[in-house]
Write a protein that holds these residues in place. Sequence first.
Motif, PDB file in Angstrom:
ATOM      1  N   PHE A 190      39.359  36.139  37.982  1.00  0.00           N
ATOM      2  CA  PHE A 190      38.540  35.868  39.190  1.00  0.00           C
ATOM      3  C   PHE A 190      40.011  34.452  39.356  1.00  0.00           C
ATOM      4  N   THR A 191      41.127  34.934  38.853  1.00  0.00           N
ATOM      5  CA  THR A 191      41.578  34.537  39.143  1.00  0.00           C
ATOM      6  C   THR A 191      42.942  35.651  40.205  1.00  0.00           C
ATOM      7  N   ILE A 192      42.129  36.572  39.902  1.00  0.00           N
ATOM      8  CA  ILE A 192      43.084  38.242  40.729  1.00  0.00           C
ATOM      9  C   ILE A 192      42.522  38.064  41.932  1.00  0.00           C
ATOM     10  N   HIS A 193      41.149  37.645  42.511  1.00  0.00           N
ATOM     11  CA  HIS A 193      40.638  37.478  43.349  1.00  0.00           C
ATOM     12  C   HIS A 193      40.130  36.550  44.306  1.00  0.00           C
ATOM     13  N   LYS A 194      40.913  37.370  45.476  1.00  0.00           N
ATOM     14  CA  LYS A 194      41.422  37.407  46.991  1.00  0.00           C
ATOM     15  C   LYS A 194      42.721  36.811  46.351  1.00  0.00           C
ATOM     16  N   GLY A 195      43.645  37.000  45.280  1.00  0.00           N
ATOM     17  CA  GLY A 195      45.396  37.093  45.475  1.00  0.00           C
ATOM     18  C   GLY A 195      45.525  37.907  46.366  1.00  0.00           C
ATOM     19  N   LYS A 196      46.904  38.106  45.855  1.00  0.00           N
ATOM     20  CA  LYS A 196      47.409  39.206  46.717  1.00  0.00           C
ATOM     21  C   LYS A 196      48.664  39.545  45.225  1.00  0.00           C
ATOM     22  N   VAL A 197      48.010  41.023  44.742  1.00  0.00           N
ATOM     23  CA  VAL A 197      48.303  41.156  43.545  1.00  0.00           C
ATOM     24  C   VAL A 197      50.298  41.632  43.303  1.00  0.00           C
ATOM     25  N   PHE A 224      36.955  44.313  36.697  1.00  0.00           N
ATOM     26  CA  PHE A 224      37.724  44.225  36.637  1.00  0.00           C
ATOM     27  C   PHE A 224      39.391  44.771  37.527  1.00  0.00           C
ATOM     28  N   ILE A 225      38.243  46.630  37.371  1.00  0.00           N
ATOM     29  CA  ILE A 225      38.990  47.397  38.528  1.00  0.00           C
ATOM     30  C   ILE A 225      39.259  47.214  40.339  1.00  0.00           C
ATOM     31  N   PHE A 226      37.774  46.750  40.326  1.00  0.00           N
ATOM     32  CA  PHE A 226      37.012  46.385  41.564  1.00  0.00           C
ATOM     33  C   PHE A 226      38.832  44.905  41.974  1.00  0.00           C
ATOM     34  N   MET A 227      38.794  44.464  41.339  1.00  0.00           N
ATOM     35  CA  MET A 227      39.649  43.052  41.579  1.00  0.00           C
ATOM     36  C   MET A 227      41.020  43.478  42.311  1.00  0.00           C
ATOM     37  N   VAL A 228      41.674  44.777  41.303  1.00  0.00           N
ATOM     38  CA  VAL A 228      42.669  44.830  41.234  1.00  0.00           C
ATOM     39  C   VAL A 228      43.572  45.833  42.175  1.00  0.00           C
ATOM     40  N   PHE A 229      41.423  46.927  42.274  1.00  0.00           N
ATOM     41  CA  PHE A 229      42.466  47.659  43.387  1.00  0.00           C
ATOM     42  C   PHE A 229      42.519  46.854  44.819  1.00  0.00           C
ATOM     43  N   LYS A 230      41.558  46.038  45.088  1.00  0.00           N
ATOM     44  CA  LYS A 230      40.737  45.172  46.397  1.00  0.00           C
ATOM     45  C   LYS A 230      41.656  44.612  46.475  1.00  0.00           C
ATOM     46  N   TYR A 231      42.326  44.296  46.013  1.00  0.00           N
ATOM     47  CA  TYR A 231      43.454  43.130  46.603  1.00  0.00           C
ATOM     48  C   TYR A 231      44.715  43.036  46.066  1.00  0.00           C
ATOM     49  N   ARG A 232      45.050  44.183  45.990  1.00  0.00           N
ATOM     50  CA  ARG A 232      46.573  44.732  45.696  1.00  0.00           C
ATOM     51  C   ARG A 232      47.654  44.185  47.062  1.00  0.00           C
ATOM     52  N   GLU A 233      49.060  43.981  46.569  1.00  0.00           N
ATOM     53  CA  GLU A 233      49.617  43.548  47.675  1.00  0.00           C
ATOM     54  C   GLU A 233      49.800  44.673  49.277  1.00  0.00           C
ATOM     55  N   LYS A 234      49.588  45.598  48.771  1.00  0.00           N
ATOM     56  CA  LYS A 234      49.602  46.663  49.844  1.00  0.00           C
ATOM     57  C   LYS A 234      49.050  46.687  50.682  1.00  0.00           C
ATOM     58  N   ARG A 235      47.535  45.879  50.498  1.00  0.00           N
ATOM     59  CA  ARG A 235      46.259  46.146  50.847  1.00  0.00           C
ATOM     60  C   ARG A 235      46.220  45.074  51.956  1.00  0.00           C
ATOM     61  N   GLN A 236      47.262  43.843  51.919  1.00  0.00           N
ATOM     62  CA  GLN A 236      47.127  42.830  53.044  1.00  0.00           C
ATOM     63  C   GLN A 236      47.673  43.006  53.514  1.00  0.00           C
ATOM     64  N   ALA A 237      47.857  41.840  54.349  1.00  0.00           N
ATOM     65  CA  ALA A 237      48.660  41.696  55.520  1.00  0.00           C
ATOM     66  C   ALA A 237      49.927  41.312  55.257  1.00  0.00           C
ATOM     67  N   ALA A 238      50.929  41.057  55.514  1.00  0.00           N
ATOM     68  CA  ALA A 238      52.319  40.754  54.800  1.00  0.00           C
ATOM     69  C   ALA A 238      51.970  38.791  54.788  1.00  0.00           C
ATOM     70  N   ASP A 239      51.543  38.056  56.022  1.00  0.00           N
ATOM     71  CA  ASP A 239      52.029  36.869  55.894  1.00  0.00           C
ATOM     72  C   ASP A 239      50.794  36.412  55.246  1.00  0.00           C
ATOM     73  N   TYR A 240      49.513  37.352  54.994  1.00  0.00           N
ATOM     74  CA  TYR A 240      48.560  36.885  54.169  1.00  0.00           C
ATOM     75  C   TYR A 240      48.151  35.831  52.871  1.00  0.00           C
ATOM     76  N   VAL A 241      48.214  34.838  53.290  1.00  0.00           N
ATOM     77  CA  VAL A 241      48.110  33.451  51.680  1.00  0.00           C
ATOM     78  C   VAL A 241      46.553  33.397  51.218  1.00  0.00           C
ATOM     79  N   PRO A 242      46.692  33.473  49.843  1.00  0.00           N
ATOM     80  CA  PRO A 242      45.859  33.534  48.585  1.00  0.00           C
ATOM     81  C   PRO A 242      44.844  32.048  49.118  1.00  0.00           C
TER      82      PRO A 242
END
Lengths: 201, 95, 312, 665
Positions: free
Chosen positions: D379-386, C66-84
């Motif tokens: 896994f919903t959060i996986h590859k999402g834009k949280v 859970f911690i890995f997912m929340v931290f890896k995919y935070r909005e700030k860490r991704q490009a602005a136009d990144y579409v999941p």
Amino acid sequence: MSDHLDTSLPLEYQSEQSRLNIFGFWIFLGAEIALFATLFATYFVLSGMTAGGPSQLDLFKEKDVMIETILLLVSSFTCGLAIFSMRNHNKNAMLAWFIITLLLGAGFIYFELHEFIDYVHEGATMQTSAFLSGFFVLLGTHGAHVTLGILWGILLIIQVVRNGLNPVTSRKFFIISLYWHFLDVVWIFIFTFVYLGGLIQ
Amino acid sequence: MEHGHTKYPIGHIIGFLLSLAMTILAAIVALRSGLPKPAIMSIIGVLAFMQAGMQLFMFMHIKESDNSAVQIGNIIYSIIIALTIVLGSIWVMHN
Amino acid sequence: MLKIKKLPWKRLSLVLLSALFLLSGCDTSNIAVLNPQGPVAQKQYDLIVYSFWLMMIILVVVMGLFIFMVFKYREKRQAADYVPPDHHGNKWLEIIWTAIPIVIIIAVAIPTVKANYALEEVPKGYEDEKPLVINVTSADWKWIFSYPDENIETVNYVNIPAGRPVKFQLTSAGTMASFWVPELGGQKYTMPNHSMELILLADKPGSYQGRNANFNGEGFAHMDFEVLSQTQADFEKWVKEVKGSAPKLTKKDYNKILKTGLVGRMTYTGTHLDWVETPHQHNVMNKKEANTKEHDMEGMNMDDMDMSDHQH
Amino acid sequence: MIWTCPIINTKGWEENRLKLDEFFVTGEPIIYVTEAGIALAMIGILFYLTYFKKWKWLWNNWLTTVDHKKIGVMYILVAVLMLFRGGVDALMMRAQLTAPNLKLLDANHYDGIFTTHGTIMILFMAMPFLMGLINIAVPLQIGARDVAYPMLNAFSFWTFAAGCALFNISFIIGGSPTAGWTSYFPLAGTEFSPGVGNNYYAVALQIAGIGTLITGINFLVTILKMRTKGMTMMKMPMFVWSVLIMCIIIIFAFPVLTVALALMTFDRLAGTHFFTMAGGGMPMLWSNLFWIWGHPEVYIVLLPSLGIYSEIISTFAKKRLFGYKSMVFSMLAIALFSYFTWVHHFFTMGNTAAVNSFFSISTMLIAIPTGVKLFNWIFTIHKGKVKLTSAMLWSLAFIPNFLIGGVTGVMLAMAAADYQYHNSYFLIAHFHYTLIPGVAFACFAGLHYWYPKMFGHMLNEKLGKITFWFWMVGFNVCFLPQFVLGLKGMTRRMYTYQEGLGWDNLNMVSTVGGVLMGIGFLVLVWNIAYSIRHGERDVTGDPWDGRTLEWATPTPIPPYNFAVAPVAEEIDAYWNMKQKKTPLYKKVDVKPIHMPNNTGMPFVAAVGFGLGGFGLVFSWWWLAIVGLIIVLGCLAWRSFDPDKGHHIPVKEILETEEAARGEVV
């Protein structure tokens, strides 16, 4: 809800609100089954706890119970005929059969109350023992439902006399017929598991 | 769904006679047959459920409306819950 | 890199707190449940520790994921136009995280069922020992212990011989209470008109705190008692002393004890079992000697026997 | 000569009748202060209503409304008030337990407080809060105009409100129940709880239960029969699925509560012997019936919360919910299993090893579908834009905290170990770790998430985060130590304890946690007040770039919700529409909309329930009968004039739409 009528269906199903109400009532019957199941469970668990007071064998009389059962069975039959006549748009026949149904129901209540008063005179009240508490509350709840059904039925008869047979009044009669048949089913289980179960020895 | 029955309510009459027969049969089995208790209980129990099923289909037109599938499902599920409550309570309360 | 200002407060507070939880867990000497003093408590202790570490594994795995997912995919860490991506699901993943929990549940269920059955009997290795029977009656806010063999009765304290199984016959003269001595074993309820058996055993002499675990009114918090386990010799000496010095229990005394309220420690000779019926065993009925007891108890006491012979 | 009715002899009722001087509860300074506070608040409200001539507005817009959106807002208002009262109860308990042998509260007062704390938090806070969110969101999410039976929806709310009011006056008039929220017999019988306290418990919960059962039926029919075109069962939003399954559990669990409470009322008022010690009664039967309802009840409050989490995590991760089908089947599995596990609440009541083993395993089985759901959220959060909004923070915090609750649940499910855990603070910590992250966090998250649709403005995000962190830290600081306290032998419902047992500092820490949560609640109240004026206005009707149909409506939502019923092709219907840029509807499709009329009947019936209930509590039979007559009268009156409803003309619809959306093509 669009209130156009689908005239291909019997009168009580024609408006969408009617279909919703009838469907909702079936769901309510599911809840009533759970309610009576709990009352039966309480009765079965406590049926042996006579605490020195009279037991099933000392109290139950075959004759009374058969009369009550036949009354309710016939009322279920006449209720079916009332709906049958309603489907044929024969208002007077429906009213006649329905009034007979309510009278038979009233007869059932009369005999049941009479039976209860006999038990009380024999000293078997709901305060006597756990078995009798369970018995009176199970039978009482069913009796209360039948009484409520009779009052409800009288209200509906007044409405049909005033507004005639239309999608609204016919759906109400269909719903009270479901209610009445359901109460007859509950009584079948009471008759089988409470009375016959109690009289076996 | 059929619209406007035939002139004569055959279904209802058969249903009524059937339920009368089942009730009287149950009374006879219970009070006069002298069978062992568990046998009687199971026979009259089955008769009760048969009569209930008959009422549902013959008198209460459960099959009729377009959501009959959900209505029948609902009744079956409520019977399962009812049995759980009754048999569960007896099993738990007696040991 | 994580900026200091943006420290993950959530993670920090959780780490701190779990440390507090684990730290206090280490010296288990003053944690009653984790300080078993008898085989019954030991069996429950083993079950608790076994399940604790099994669950800790699940906790760490899921928390880490859970911690890995929340931290890896935070909005700030991704490009602005990144579409999941438009993931709908994954059959294999679903199978994996259904199968593994089933295996874990089986791994937990088997020892549980074994322990459930084991707790009903006398602990292994003590079968040949003749268990000491003590009748425990709970009343509104006191415990009454009757020793039928030694014919003495004590209130709010009980002495037992160490190294010998003790069968507590639990019943209640009023509200439901729960007889619990954490260091010696789990609790069981005391219910009116019912008698239940709880087998405890103290390995070595010592004083253990017992308590009522089921709320039953105002005096509930004070309804505790002391279990003093002594060597067999000391125990017999204590019984002789009580027989010599303690007053005879009369019905009047007993009714005074039963009155609602808190009482201190009392000791009597003779027991209230002479004039108070012990209700039928709750579920011991269907043990082997059920039918023999059936007949002689038939006419004796008021409330109901086993359900089986009553029709329902 | 007392009239002795032939069937029920009235000996039992005589002793029960109260003398008037025992009517008002006296002798507790804290109660006097609260009474004064409530009196002042009531006078303030009455003054405000009369001074600003708002009575008509109140009657037309709120007391007689059948609009699901307004009913939802009323439910949430009652829930927040109850959260305040339940929270104050909790803080008083924590204050009393901060250190050994404190004298802040005596035993009886403490017992009353923990009973009302438990009952209020589950039945009068969690249920209405969720029912409020359900009322607001579900009809919109399935593209419907309203629920299947609008009048019954109002009737359910007002019946619930009557039960809630009746329960809440108990601590002022007559004394509150003191036998715990589970109210076990024989303690709850007249022999050991002679006052009217437990009558309040039996009657108020009965009345509130009627409302909940009707809501269950109402929403089941709404979801099954009133979904918009194209929205098949497997395309419904996950929140709607969770509500559908909740309704199924309500329909089959609440009748058991109705019977159990009725039997308790008979035992306490009519002298019957269901659960008494004398006369062959079986006290254990009450525990059995109570928990047959009790365990499904905790799943009734948990499932909608899981639905809220699915919606919020999917929205703020900008990704479709992972494993839609397995999420639905796991909820169905939870619902089915929930009926077979109730005995784990009384493993220690002398059941045989076979019974305990069966229910140990059935309880453990529920952990499997719950685990599946947790993995699916991750896994919903996986590859999402949280996007870490307050609503998302509450939902994310649910996962680790509920995990602790879940694993300790499996530990408790082992019957042999439960002999050591039962009724200890380990159990208290467990069920708070499942209920607070499981339900309370979802209520806060749902409040933040749907607030713009309810009130037209958003709650302040900064204040929202402060509330969240106070709760997140406070909750763990309060309840983690309680696991250890439980293992140290501290049992629940103890109003005080001796020193030297090693419980002192852990209780101190726990109280600090409780205070932090209290502060968090105050910040939330301040946030609500602050946002009325300074809250960011919701102009677009879709502030969070939502995925489901409720975001397709303008804000404020018109009474008819959708001018033309939207067509849903895919899961996340509105997201799909936004991607394809399909217009919501064409002007030509707009037709007059049939809307039900407001009705005062539910409110009057609730007054009847309140009076009748009050009469039953004090054994004033004439008042009970008067109440019954009012209720039956209302039903009969309703039966005689089935409301024809009214039609909103096309012109008026277009005006409102144009005002909200600009021109309509």
